[in-house]
Design a protein around this motif. Structure first.
Motif, PDB file in Angstrom:
ATOM      1  N   GLU A 114      21.065   6.643 -13.036  1.00  0.00           N
ATOM      2  CA  GLU A 114      21.417   5.312 -12.552  1.00  0.00           C
ATOM      3  C   GLU A 114      20.368   4.277 -12.951  1.00  0.00           C
ATOM      4  OE1 GLU A 114      23.537   8.320 -10.171  1.00  0.00           O
ATOM      5  OE2 GLU A 114      21.452   8.060 -10.813  1.00  0.00           O
ATOM      6  N   ALA A 115      19.141   4.724 -13.141  1.00  0.00           N
ATOM      7  CA  ALA A 115      18.059   3.799 -13.519  1.00  0.00           C
ATOM      8  C   ALA A 115      18.183   3.342 -14.970  1.00  0.00           C
ATOM      9  CB  ALA A 115      16.704   4.472 -13.296  1.00  0.00           C
ATOM     10  N   LEU A 116      18.706   4.207 -15.820  1.00  0.00           N
ATOM     11  CA  LEU A 116      18.709   3.933 -17.262  1.00  0.00           C
ATOM     12  C   LEU A 116      19.391   2.626 -17.648  1.00  0.00           C
ATOM     13  CD1 LEU A 116      19.329   7.509 -18.709  1.00  0.00           C
ATOM     14  CD2 LEU A 116      17.268   6.128 -18.949  1.00  0.00           C
ATOM     15  N   PRO A 117      20.615   2.322 -17.140  1.00  0.00           N
ATOM     16  CA  PRO A 117      21.256   1.063 -17.554  1.00  0.00           C
ATOM     17  C   PRO A 117      20.448  -0.168 -17.205  1.00  0.00           C
ATOM     18  CG  PRO A 117      22.840   2.515 -16.462  1.00  0.00           C
ATOM     19  CD  PRO A 117      21.484   3.111 -16.251  1.00  0.00           C
ATOM     20  N   TRP A 118      19.734  -0.135 -16.102  1.00  0.00           N
ATOM     21  CA  TRP A 118      18.923  -1.285 -15.700  1.00  0.00           C
ATOM     22  C   TRP A 118      17.710  -1.428 -16.600  1.00  0.00           C
ATOM     23  CZ3 TRP A 118      21.302  -4.609 -12.812  1.00  0.00           C
ATOM     24  CH2 TRP A 118      22.286  -4.169 -11.916  1.00  0.00           C
ATOM     25  N   PHE A 127      11.722  -7.072 -22.463  1.00  0.00           N
ATOM     26  CA  PHE A 127      10.813  -6.932 -21.325  1.00  0.00           C
ATOM     27  C   PHE A 127       9.991  -5.663 -21.505  1.00  0.00           C
ATOM     28  CE2 PHE A 127       9.781  -6.314 -16.759  1.00  0.00           C
ATOM     29  CZ  PHE A 127       9.252  -7.577 -16.516  1.00  0.00           C
ATOM     30  N   VAL A 128       8.689  -5.830 -21.736  1.00  0.00           N
ATOM     31  CA  VAL A 128       7.815  -4.737 -22.163  1.00  0.00           C
ATOM     32  C   VAL A 128       7.783  -3.557 -21.193  1.00  0.00           C
ATOM     33  CG1 VAL A 128       5.420  -4.118 -22.683  1.00  0.00           C
ATOM     34  CG2 VAL A 128       6.415  -6.189 -23.642  1.00  0.00           C
ATOM     35  N   PRO A 129       7.580  -3.766 -19.883  1.00  0.00           N
ATOM     36  CA  PRO A 129       7.522  -2.604 -18.982  1.00  0.00           C
ATOM     37  C   PRO A 129       8.806  -1.775 -18.997  1.00  0.00           C
ATOM     38  CG  PRO A 129       6.630  -4.525 -17.884  1.00  0.00           C
ATOM     39  CD  PRO A 129       7.279  -5.017 -19.135  1.00  0.00           C
ATOM     40  N   ALA A 130       9.941  -2.435 -19.194  1.00  0.00           N
ATOM     41  CA  ALA A 130      11.206  -1.697 -19.272  1.00  0.00           C
ATOM     42  C   ALA A 130      11.269  -0.879 -20.551  1.00  0.00           C
ATOM     43  CB  ALA A 130      12.389  -2.665 -19.193  1.00  0.00           C
ATOM     44  N   GLN A 131      10.791  -1.441 -21.653  1.00  0.00           N
ATOM     45  CA  GLN A 131      10.761  -0.697 -22.912  1.00  0.00           C
ATOM     46  C   GLN A 131       9.873   0.534 -22.769  1.00  0.00           C
ATOM     47  OE1 GLN A 131       9.359  -3.867 -25.449  1.00  0.00           O
ATOM     48  NE2 GLN A 131      11.416  -4.488 -26.035  1.00  0.00           N
ATOM     49  N   TYR A 132       8.736   0.351 -22.120  1.00  0.00           N
ATOM     50  CA  TYR A 132       7.809   1.471 -21.928  1.00  0.00           C
ATOM     51  C   TYR A 132       8.434   2.560 -21.060  1.00  0.00           C
ATOM     52  CZ  TYR A 132       3.856   4.196 -20.297  1.00  0.00           C
ATOM     53  OH  TYR A 132       3.029   5.246 -19.983  1.00  0.00           O
ATOM     54  N   ASN A 133       8.970   2.163 -19.899  1.00  0.00           N
ATOM     55  CA  ASN A 133       9.553   3.163 -18.996  1.00  0.00           C
ATOM     56  C   ASN A 133      10.748   3.867 -19.626  1.00  0.00           C
ATOM     57  OD1 ASN A 133       7.655   2.544 -17.080  1.00  0.00           O
ATOM     58  ND2 ASN A 133       9.113   2.091 -15.456  1.00  0.00           N
ATOM     59  N   LEU A 134      11.544   3.135 -20.375  1.00  0.00           N
ATOM     60  CA  LEU A 134      12.673   3.755 -21.053  1.00  0.00           C
ATOM     61  C   LEU A 134      12.182   4.750 -22.103  1.00  0.00           C
ATOM     62  CD1 LEU A 134      15.763   3.612 -20.955  1.00  0.00           C
ATOM     63  CD2 LEU A 134      15.672   1.859 -22.745  1.00  0.00           C
ATOM     64  N   GLY A 135      11.083   4.408 -22.763  1.00  0.00           N
ATOM     65  CA  GLY A 135      10.475   5.341 -23.713  1.00  0.00           C
ATOM     66  C   GLY A 135      10.036   6.626 -23.032  1.00  0.00           C
ATOM     67  N   VAL A 136       9.475   6.498 -21.832  1.00  0.00           N
ATOM     68  CA  VAL A 136       9.056   7.671 -21.062  1.00  0.00           C
ATOM     69  C   VAL A 136      10.268   8.533 -20.703  1.00  0.00           C
ATOM     70  CG1 VAL A 136       8.012   8.461 -18.898  1.00  0.00           C
ATOM     71  CG2 VAL A 136       6.981   6.569 -20.161  1.00  0.00           C
ATOM     72  N   LYS A 137      11.380   7.881 -20.347  1.00  0.00           N
ATOM     73  CA  LYS A 137      12.595   8.631 -19.996  1.00  0.00           C
ATOM     74  C   LYS A 137      13.062   9.475 -21.181  1.00  0.00           C
ATOM     75  CE  LYS A 137      12.199   8.039 -16.561  1.00  0.00           C
ATOM     76  NZ  LYS A 137      12.220   8.842 -15.335  1.00  0.00           N
TER      77      LYS A 137
END
Length: 279
Positions: A114-118, A127-137
């Protein structure tokens, strides 16, 4: 013969008075509606502002740009309270920070899919923090099939915007040949960018590259200097490697370094280390 008249209707003064009253009442109604609309609009803006402040206080990351006031570390997010505060905001916002924060709080609750689409919605807006967290996923395969090449691409997007943690992770990918062809020179370049921002783990890894001549000419002087910077920040691996150099020995082999990094990965995550943890 009666001459032509432009208006053959008799003038009714009483009627004019009624019409004037009616017209005035309409004008007053319109003005009052406008004032009411402005008040409602202002009230709506106030509600939105208050909702954003509540969402920030419960889900804003200390690493996210544009955040004022309270922030909360990932491990301290109260998922239920944050979701209640942020769900209203994300329904009517064009600010990627709040999409990221919704992804972040869902991520904390282990609602990975559920987090991924956001995260993706915010990442597409740069948005850099989102790119980073998505990379971690994608790196860890949480909520999505693991894909190191996608993780590397996402880390690159964040790294190119100056994010030190993303720069370190991209350097790690090049050093390991993970998601990208192994290239020690590129690994050194990305480690150096992160190290120059004071990231201890990047300083330690840069020291390791100098000590073993990987991607740069071998230099024990440079190795000791970078180990020293990292050790001063409490990095245990850098302290050990620096002690070995000063004692005339050598640090662990690269394979040993990889093994230890894998073994301590969960430890870094539980300790809130931003290089492995979510933000």
């Amino acid at each position: 013969m009666i001459g032509y008249q432009e208006n053959t209707l008799p003038v009714n003064r009483k009627r004019i008075g009624v019409d004037t009253m009616f017209a005035l009442s309409c004008v007053v109604a319109i003005v009052m509606a406008g004032i009411s609309g402005e008040a409602e609009s202002a009230s709506g803006k106030d509600r939105r502002t208050m909702a954003e402040k509540r969402c920030d206080a419960l889900a804003a990351s200390p690493d996210a740009p544009g955040v004022r006031g309270e922030q909360v570390n990932f491990e301290r997010i109260n998922v239920a309270a944050a979701f209640s505060a942020c769900k209203e905001v994300v329904q009517d916002t064009s600010k990627p920070r709040y999409w990221y924060q919704m992804g972040r709080l869902l991520d904390k609750g282990k609602y990975y899919r559920e987090a991924l689409p956001w995260y993706l919605k915010a990442a597409r807006q740069g948005f850099v923090p989102a790119q980073y967290n998505l990379g971690v996923k994608y790196r860890d395969g949480q909520g999505v099939q693991r894909d190191d090449s996608i993780a590397a691409a996402l880390f690159r997007k964040a790294a190119e915007q100056g994010d030190a943690d993303a720069q370190f992770n991209l350097g790690l990918f090049y050093a390991d040949g993970q998601g990208v062809p192994r290239n020690d020179a590129k690994a050194v370049a990305w480690y150096r960018k992160a190290a120059s921002q004071g990231l201890a783990v990047a300083q330690s890894n840069l020291g390791f590259m100098y000590e073993h001549g990987r991607g740069v000419p071998r230099s024990l002087r440079e190795a000791a200097a970078w180990y020293g910077k990292a050790a001063a920040q409490g990095n245990s691996i850098a302290r050990r490697n620096l002690a070995n150099l000063q004692g005339g020995g050598s640090s662990y082999s690269y394979d040993d370094e990889l093994m230890q990094r894998q073994q301590t990965r969960d430890l870094y995550r539980n300790a809130g280390d931003p290089n492995w943890n979510m933000r």
